[in-house]
Scaffold this motif. Structure first.
Motif, PDB file in Angstrom:
ATOM      1  N   VAL A 199       0.848  -1.209   0.000  1.00 35.79           N
ATOM      2  CA  VAL A 199       0.000   0.000   0.000  1.00 35.79           C
ATOM      3  C   VAL A 199       0.880   1.255   0.000  1.00 35.79           C
ATOM      4  O   VAL A 199       0.667   2.193  -0.781  1.00 35.79           O
ATOM      5  N   ILE A 224       2.584   1.758  -3.369  1.00 34.59           N
ATOM      6  CA  ILE A 224       1.668   2.289  -4.398  1.00 34.59           C
ATOM      7  C   ILE A 224       1.442   3.792  -4.167  1.00 34.59           C
ATOM      8  O   ILE A 224       1.499   4.587  -5.101  1.00 34.59           O
ATOM      9  N   MET A 266       1.524  -3.728  -5.905  1.00 37.51           N
ATOM     10  CA  MET A 266       0.345  -4.589  -6.083  1.00 37.51           C
ATOM     11  C   MET A 266       0.718  -6.056  -5.866  1.00 37.51           C
ATOM     12  O   MET A 266      -0.056  -6.825  -5.290  1.00 37.51           O
ATOM     13  N   VAL A 270       0.900  -6.766  -2.228  1.00 33.45           N
ATOM     14  CA  VAL A 270      -0.435  -6.911  -1.644  1.00 33.45           C
ATOM     15  C   VAL A 270      -1.008  -8.283  -1.979  1.00 33.45           C
ATOM     16  O   VAL A 270      -1.538  -8.983  -1.115  1.00 33.45           O
ATOM     17  N   GLN A 271      -0.878  -8.657  -3.244  1.00 30.31           N
ATOM     18  CA  GLN A 271      -1.491  -9.912  -3.698  1.00 30.31           C
ATOM     19  C   GLN A 271      -0.625 -11.134  -3.409  1.00 30.31           C
ATOM     20  O   GLN A 271      -1.092 -12.260  -3.531  1.00 30.31           O
ATOM     21  N   LYS A 272       0.638 -10.857  -3.043  1.00 28.71           N
ATOM     22  CA  LYS A 272       1.607 -11.924  -2.738  1.00 28.71           C
ATOM     23  C   LYS A 272       1.712 -12.929  -3.892  1.00 28.71           C
ATOM     24  O   LYS A 272       1.814 -14.129  -3.675  1.00 28.71           O
TER      25      LYS A 272
END
Lengths: 149, 182
Positions: B16, B19, B109, B112-114
């Motif tokens: 986060v 970004i 991203m 975050v999404q791993k």
């Protein structure tokens, strides 16, 4: 852009940044209209499932961002229309000058543009804070936002 | 048996922040590109023209006469203090910065999404840090008026990207289930 000298016959620094600013704003307005329409069509069921206070707050924040972006773009365009400056969309399409030049209306819409932008910044800060909150909790909420499946 | 630190601690918060700063970096460097394009060296201002500060314009823009005149002085500072290499250098550096910031947004991203290794994020932040350091070296080679404008933001960006790089570096190290770094 705001610190650039006022335009005059030999001083035209503001022309390119202002045209670009207007083009980006008008493009954003078109994108927002499409996004709102898409959301209204696809997310009706999802909205009905919202129960908790936090979920309601998130929904309000979401719509506030849409409304404020739309307001900022629209008031900016109206201010520009009443200023007497031409709008050439991405240097391709001439927008008709549908309004007579009016200093009063230019200042009014310019003020509305400015305040809607400040409000948008505030709501964006809330949105970022919420994203960070979920990020620190590591509760996979942000992952769901990127990939709702 | 080992596991990634990102599985252990979670890396969504880092994604986060990455970004968010990538967006701010793009905004900052896009403004810089526009500034360099607009304030071209061969211009009327160099010929010593005076600012056209009409009373109605001043009222409309909510400016004093002095502020209006200083706006032109601001442009003259850029023109007078910029060495000949600075404008093309800034346009290239800022364009490169924007592209790398888009890559780091992608890396954010992924965090975050791993769904990707944090190596990608590591490379993105190293590249952004290099852009900052090159910008910093350029800033210290400018005249005092421009140096005062560029140096501080460069130092801030170095601190920000370093603060992103170090946690990502820590995430890439493997730890055992006993908590020992392997």
């Amino acid at each position: 852009m705001l610190a650039l000298p006022l335009p005059a016959e030999d001083i035209s620094y503001r022309i390119l940044p202002f045209q670009l600013h207007k083009n980006i704003g008008l493009t954003l307005l078109i994108i927002i209209v499409v996004m709102v329409a898409m959301r209204l069509i696809t997310n009706r069921e999802q909205a009905a499932q919202i129960k908790t206070k936090r979920e309601k707050l998130a929904l309000i924040d979401y719509w506030a961002i849409y409304v404020l972006i739309g307001t900022a773009c629209l008031t900016g365009y109206l201010s520009s229309s009443y200023s007497g400056w031409e709008t050439v969309f991405w240097w391709l399409v001439d927008f008709p000058a549908w309004a007579e030049e009016s200093d009063e209306l230019n200042i009014l819409f310019s003020d509305l543009h400015k305040w809607s932008c400040w409000a948008l910044l505030l709501v964006a800060a809330l949105h970022i804070s919420a994203a960070l909150y979920h990020g620190f909790r590591n509760d996979d909420q942000i992952k769901k936002m990127f990939d709702p499946k | 048996m080992t596991q990634n630190r990102e599985d252990y601690f979670g890396s969504a918060w880092l994604g986060v922040i990455a970004i968010l700063f990538a967006l701010l970096f793009i905004a900052s460097h896009s403004n810089e590109i526009l500034k360099q394009i607009v304030v071209a060296p061969v211009s009327a201002v160099e010929a010593g023209l005076h600012a056209d500060c009409r009373a109605d314009e001043l009222e409309e823009e909510d400016l004093s006469l002095q502020e209006c005149q200083l706006m032109l002085a601001n442009v003259q500072i850029i023109l007078a203090s910029s060495p000949s290499w600075f404008r093309p250098f800034q346009i290239v550096l800022s364009s490169l910065g924007c592209l790398l910031a888009i890559a780091s947004m992608n890396a954010g991203m992924s965090l975050v999404q791993k769904n990707k290794s944090s190596q990608f994020a590591l490379v993105s932040f190293v590249a952004l840090l290099l852009i900052d350091i090159v910008g910093f070296i350029a800033a210290i080679n400018l005249g005092p008026l421009l140096r005062a404008q560029y140096l501080w933001p460069q130092i801030i960006w170095i601190a920000i990207h370093l603060s992103l790089l170090i946690p990502v570096f820590a995430l890439t190290t493997k730890i055992g289930t006993d908590g020992v770094v392997k």
